[in-house]
Motif scaffolding. Structure first.
Motif, PDB file in Angstrom:
ATOM      1  N   ALA A   1       0.812  -1.221   0.000  1.00 55.81           N
ATOM      2  CA  ALA A   1       0.000   0.000   0.000  1.00 55.81           C
ATOM      3  C   ALA A   1       0.843   1.266   0.000  1.00 55.81           C
ATOM      4  N   ALA A   2       2.167   1.126   0.035  1.00 51.34           N
ATOM      5  CA  ALA A   2       3.026   2.319   0.071  1.00 51.34           C
ATOM      6  C   ALA A   2       2.919   3.103  -1.236  1.00 51.34           C
TER       7      ALA A   2
ATOM      8  N   THR B   1      13.025   4.330  -9.842  1.00 58.32           N
ATOM      9  CA  THR B   1      13.210   3.427  -8.692  1.00 58.32           C
ATOM     10  C   THR B   1      12.811   2.008  -9.108  1.00 58.32           C
TER      11      THR B   1
ATOM     12  N   GLU C   1      -5.768   6.595  -8.624  1.00 64.01           N
ATOM     13  CA  GLU C   1      -5.920   7.195  -9.952  1.00 64.01           C
ATOM     14  C   GLU C   1      -6.829   8.417  -9.865  1.00 64.01           C
TER      15      GLU C   1
HETATM   16  N1  CTP Z   1       4.808   0.332  -6.353  1.00 63.93           N
HETATM   17  C1  CTP Z   1       5.960  -0.315  -5.937  1.00 63.93           C
HETATM   18  N2  CTP Z   1       7.184   0.176  -6.288  1.00 63.93           N
HETATM   19  C2  CTP Z   1       7.293   1.291  -7.034  1.00 63.93           C
HETATM   20  C3  CTP Z   1       6.127   1.963  -7.477  1.00 63.93           C
HETATM   21  C4  CTP Z   1       4.900   1.435  -7.117  1.00 63.93           C
HETATM   22  O1  CTP Z   1       5.864  -1.341  -5.261  1.00 63.93           O
HETATM   23  N3  CTP Z   1       8.504   1.759  -7.352  1.00 63.93           N
HETATM   24  C5  CTP Z   1       3.509  -0.252  -5.985  1.00 63.93           C
HETATM   25  C6  CTP Z   1       2.673   0.587  -5.051  1.00 63.93           C
HETATM   26  O2  CTP Z   1       2.937   0.261  -3.697  1.00 63.93           O
HETATM   27  C7  CTP Z   1       1.266   0.189  -5.446  1.00 63.93           C
HETATM   28  C8  CTP Z   1       1.396  -0.162  -6.918  1.00 63.93           C
HETATM   29  O3  CTP Z   1       2.773  -0.378  -7.165  1.00 63.93           O
HETATM   30  O4  CTP Z   1       0.843  -0.976  -4.776  1.00 63.93           O
HETATM   31  C9  CTP Z   1       0.876   0.821  -7.894  1.00 63.93           C
HETATM   32  O5  CTP Z   1       1.519   2.045  -7.720  1.00 63.93           O
HETATM   33  P1  CTP Z   1       1.195   3.220  -8.736  1.00 63.93           P
HETATM   34  O6  CTP Z   1       2.014   4.402  -8.373  1.00 63.93           O
HETATM   35  O7  CTP Z   1      -0.287   3.386  -8.820  1.00 63.93           O
HETATM   36  O8  CTP Z   1       1.677   2.542 -10.100  1.00 63.93           O
HETATM   37  P2  CTP Z   1       2.863   2.853 -11.066  1.00 63.93           P
HETATM   38  O9  CTP Z   1       3.207   1.565 -11.749  1.00 63.93           O
HETATM   39  O10 CTP Z   1       3.964   3.546 -10.345  1.00 63.93           O
HETATM   40  O11 CTP Z   1       2.211   3.777 -12.177  1.00 63.93           O
HETATM   41  P3  CTP Z   1       1.813   5.344 -12.162  1.00 63.93           P
HETATM   42  O12 CTP Z   1       2.371   5.972 -10.914  1.00 63.93           O
HETATM   43  O13 CTP Z   1       2.414   5.895 -13.419  1.00 63.93           O
HETATM   44  O14 CTP Z   1       0.298   5.346 -12.218  1.00 63.93           O
END
Ligand code: CTP
Ligand code: CA
Length: 226
Positions: free
Chosen positions: A98-99, A129, A151
């Motif tokens: 959930a982070a 990252t 979103e």
């Molecule tokens: N997440 C993760 N590691 C990252 C980025 C995201 O584990 N470096 C995880 C978050 O904890 C969450 C999920 O991926 O459970 C979705 O994160 P989100 O930010 O919505 O997805 P992204 O793939 O980063 O796409 P965007 O930000 O472009 O919507």
């Protein structure tokens, strides 16, 4: 007070939860972060513990008190979170991520406070990252992996795309921004998106969302065992 949630239906299940934002240092006093109070992840950790799970919470910087009986591993950056989660996943049955992990981090953080009068602060070179959710999903085997998607538009469509891209079992999708934003709130209106389809839940307390989510996780564990 013995409510329905006093059932110990997650006894013996090892649950890893990530929560909160990460801070990516630009210099010792400046950072890049995502918006996140950490409340959803902390609620899940607390609810899982109340149902008997052994819970480890990998938490970015938040102002929340650790839930009773939960082991907390404090992290700051996406790189710290990646390291801690990867190690703890080895001994987990379930991972609920959930982070709000930062997607980019400064390529070369300064070791001193940058002075805007004489140093460049208007351009920061960033590198991507590691995607913890994608990595853990790829090596999950029989473990259950849940991701989140915050979103601002096309919530379910974006979550379905994210489910495919990340390869996890379930995505908890919520709408952010605007008047009914989940940020900092104690309630949330989410959809649970899996390969079987999307289930939209009504607006609930975050503690209730956590319990519906854990019901789903319990079911997936049962299906895999059976
Ligand atoms: N997440 C993760 N590691 C990252 C980025 C995201 O584990 N470096 C995880 C978050 O904890 C969450 C999920 O991926 O459970 C979705 O994160 P989100 O930010 O919505 O997805 P992204 O793939 O980063 O796409 P965007 O930000 O472009 O919507
Ligand atoms: Ca992201």
């Amino acid at each position: 007070l013995l409510g329905s949630k006093s059932r110990q239906d997650l006894a013996g299940v090892r649950v890893l939860v990530t929560a909160g934002p990460t801070h990516e240092a630009i210099d010792p006093v400046r950072y890049i972060a995502n918006e996140s109070s950490g409340k959803m992840g902390y609620s899940i950790a607390r609810a899982a513990r109340l149902r008997g799970a052994e819970v480890t919470l990998v938490s970015g910087p938040t102002s929340l008190r650790p839930p009773a009986g939960v082991e907390v591993v404090d992290v700051v950056s996406a790189s710290d979170l990646h390291r801690a989660a990867t190690e703890l996943f080895e001994v987990a049955d379930v991972a609920i991520l959930a982070a709000a992990v930062a997607d980019y981090t400064p390529a070369a953080p300064a070791d001193h406070k940058l002075k805007k009068a004489r140093e460049r602060l208007d351009r920061i070179e960033l590198v991507e990252t590691e995607d913890v959710l994608r990595e853990l999903s790829a090596g999950r085997g029989r473990r259950v992996v849940v991701g989140f998607a915050a979103e601002t538009e096309d919530v379910v469509e974006n979550a379905e795309e994210k489910l495919r891209h990340k390869g996890c079992d379930l995505i908890v999708a919520n709408k952010v921004g605007g008047a009914d934003s989940a940020f900092g709130s104690d309630t949330d209106e989410v959809a649970l998106v899996s390969a079987a389809g999307a289930e939209r839940l009504p607006r609930l307390e975050k503690a209730q969302v956590a319990d519906v989510l854990l019901d789903r996780v319990r079911r997936i564990l049962d299906e895999r065992a059976g």
